[in-house]
Scaffold this motif. Structure first.
Motif, PDB file in Angstrom:
ATOM      1  N   LYS A  42      -0.611   2.214   3.693  1.00 27.36           N
ATOM      2  CA  LYS A  42       0.395   1.344   3.078  1.00 27.36           C
ATOM      3  C   LYS A  42       0.000   0.942   1.656  1.00 27.36           C
ATOM      4  CE  LYS A  42       0.161  -1.971   6.081  1.00 27.36           C
ATOM      5  NZ  LYS A  42      -1.014  -1.496   6.828  1.00 27.36           N
ATOM      6  N   THR A  43      -1.220   0.448   1.510  1.00 21.73           N
ATOM      7  CA  THR A  43      -1.667  -0.024   0.198  1.00 21.73           C
ATOM      8  C   THR A  43      -1.793   1.137  -0.782  1.00 21.73           C
ATOM      9  OG1 THR A  43      -2.829  -1.905   1.187  1.00 21.73           O
ATOM     10  CG2 THR A  43      -3.511  -1.243  -1.022  1.00 21.73           C
ATOM     11  N   LEU A  46       1.631   1.926  -2.169  1.00 18.71           N
ATOM     12  CA  LEU A  46       2.032   0.948  -3.185  1.00 18.71           C
ATOM     13  C   LEU A  46       1.296   1.193  -4.502  1.00 18.71           C
ATOM     14  CD1 LEU A  46       2.170  -2.367  -1.106  1.00 18.71           C
ATOM     15  CD2 LEU A  46       4.081  -0.924  -1.825  1.00 18.71           C
ATOM     16  N   ILE A  80      -1.360  -6.631  -4.927  1.00 13.77           N
ATOM     17  CA  ILE A  80      -1.997  -5.637  -4.065  1.00 13.77           C
ATOM     18  C   ILE A  80      -3.445  -6.048  -3.862  1.00 13.77           C
ATOM     19  CG2 ILE A  80      -2.702  -3.230  -3.828  1.00 13.77           C
ATOM     20  CD1 ILE A  80      -0.263  -2.385  -5.347  1.00 13.77           C
ATOM     21  N   GLU A  81      -3.816  -6.195  -2.574  1.00 15.38           N
ATOM     22  CA  GLU A  81      -5.140  -6.674  -2.205  1.00 15.38           C
ATOM     23  C   GLU A  81      -5.356  -8.063  -2.801  1.00 15.38           C
ATOM     24  OE1 GLU A  81      -7.513  -3.316  -3.439  1.00 15.38           O
ATOM     25  OE2 GLU A  81      -7.280  -2.360  -1.474  1.00 15.38           O
ATOM     26  N   ASP A 154       1.747  -6.830  -1.233  1.00 17.98           N
ATOM     27  CA  ASP A 154       0.859  -6.466  -0.130  1.00 17.98           C
ATOM     28  C   ASP A 154       0.424  -7.757   0.561  1.00 17.98           C
ATOM     29  OD1 ASP A 154      -0.793  -5.117   1.578  1.00 17.98           O
ATOM     30  OD2 ASP A 154      -2.242  -4.488   0.065  1.00 17.98           O
ATOM     31  N   GLU A 155       0.923  -7.983   1.785  1.00 16.61           N
ATOM     32  CA  GLU A 155       0.646  -9.204   2.551  1.00 16.61           C
ATOM     33  C   GLU A 155       0.930 -10.463   1.725  1.00 16.61           C
ATOM     34  OE1 GLU A 155       0.103  -9.052   5.650  1.00 16.61           O
ATOM     35  OE2 GLU A 155      -0.470  -6.957   5.912  1.00 16.61           O
ATOM     36  N   ALA A 185       4.334  -4.902   2.218  1.00 19.45           N
ATOM     37  CA  ALA A 185       3.539  -4.492   3.374  1.00 19.45           C
ATOM     38  C   ALA A 185       3.087  -5.753   4.085  1.00 19.45           C
ATOM     39  CB  ALA A 185       2.333  -3.654   2.937  1.00 19.45           C
ATOM     40  N   SER A 186       3.271  -5.809   5.387  1.00 24.48           N
ATOM     41  CA  SER A 186       2.931  -7.033   6.099  1.00 24.48           C
ATOM     42  C   SER A 186       2.614  -6.748   7.555  1.00 24.48           C
ATOM     43  CB  SER A 186       4.083  -8.037   6.009  1.00 24.48           C
ATOM     44  OG  SER A 186       3.778  -9.221   6.718  1.00 24.48           O
TER      45      SER A 186
END
Length: 224
Positions: A42-43, A46, A80-81, A154-155, A185-186
């Motif tokens: 997923k990451t 992205l 992201i992250e 991302d989350e 993304a989750s």
């Protein structure tokens, strides 16, 4: 930004495949969810879309124009992250430094964005003293401050309590109504069920539709 198309995307690290021939499309005014186990890709997907990683093979098209390898999107808000901030200065000063890279200083605008995210712009506390939830709110403020057309998240609810997560979900739905394209993304079931018009599941670097729901019954396809 009206449409993103991903065509035959592969990504390998030291010969190990992480993305395996992904082809899909995303349209403005929609929220797309990516679900899957950690390490499913997923990451990485992205990062390829926004230009942080160069695909091993395949193409990404933005509004009918092929994106150059390594080209960073300049109309995107990205989380992201774990976001990196200067720990020894305040949240407002962090945003000022980042905003000033490409824009003239606009402290009023940055204050408004922080307030929208539930942060006190007058708080002089260094970011190193922020809780995880406060850092996540600051990351969302950073992603939104340049009024992007695309959000890659991302989350996005990481570290937020139930009330805070509900507030951010409400904002994401508002941004969707304003015509933004949002891909998130989750692992949070509520994020996916409440927010997403289409949901794609990633497994071993492959993408398949997990569920599709839209208010106007439009269909969304994602091919592998």
């Amino acid at each position: 930004m009206d449409r993103i198309e991903v065509k035959g995307l592969h990504k390998k690290f030291r010969g190990y495949p992480v993305l395996n021939g992904i082809s899909c499309s995303f349209e403005a005014g929609k929220i797309y969810g990516l679900v899957g186990r950690n390490g499913s890709g997923k990451t990485v997907l992205l990062k390829c879309i926004c230009g942080f990683l160069i695909p091993t093979e395949g193409e990404i098209w933005i509004d009918g124009v092929r994106k150059k390898d390594g080209e960073l999107l300049n109309r995107a808000g990205i989380i992201i992250e774990e976001p990196a901030f200067l720990g020894n200065v305040s949240g407002l000063n962090n945003l000022k430094y980042l905003y000033g890279i490409r824009n003239r200083p606009d402290k009023k605008k940055l204050r408004n964005v922080m307030n929208q995210m539930g942060l006190n712009a007058d708080d002089k506390k260094a970011v190193s003293k922020y809780s995880l939830g406060m850092r996540q709110r600051l990351a969302l403020a950073q992603a939104l401050m340049e009024e992007p057309e695309l959000l890659l998240l991302d989350e996005p609810m990481n570290g937020l309590d139930e009330k805070g997560a509900a507030e951010i979900r409400s904002l994401l739905l508002q941004w969707k109504r304003e015509g933004r394209l949002i891909i998130l993304a989750s692992h949070n079931r509520d994020d996916i069920e409440i927010l997403c018009d289409a949901v794609y599941e990633m497994d071993a670097g492959r993408l398949r539709p997990a569920a599709c729901r839209t208010a106007d019954s439009d269909s969304h396809e994602c091919r592998t």
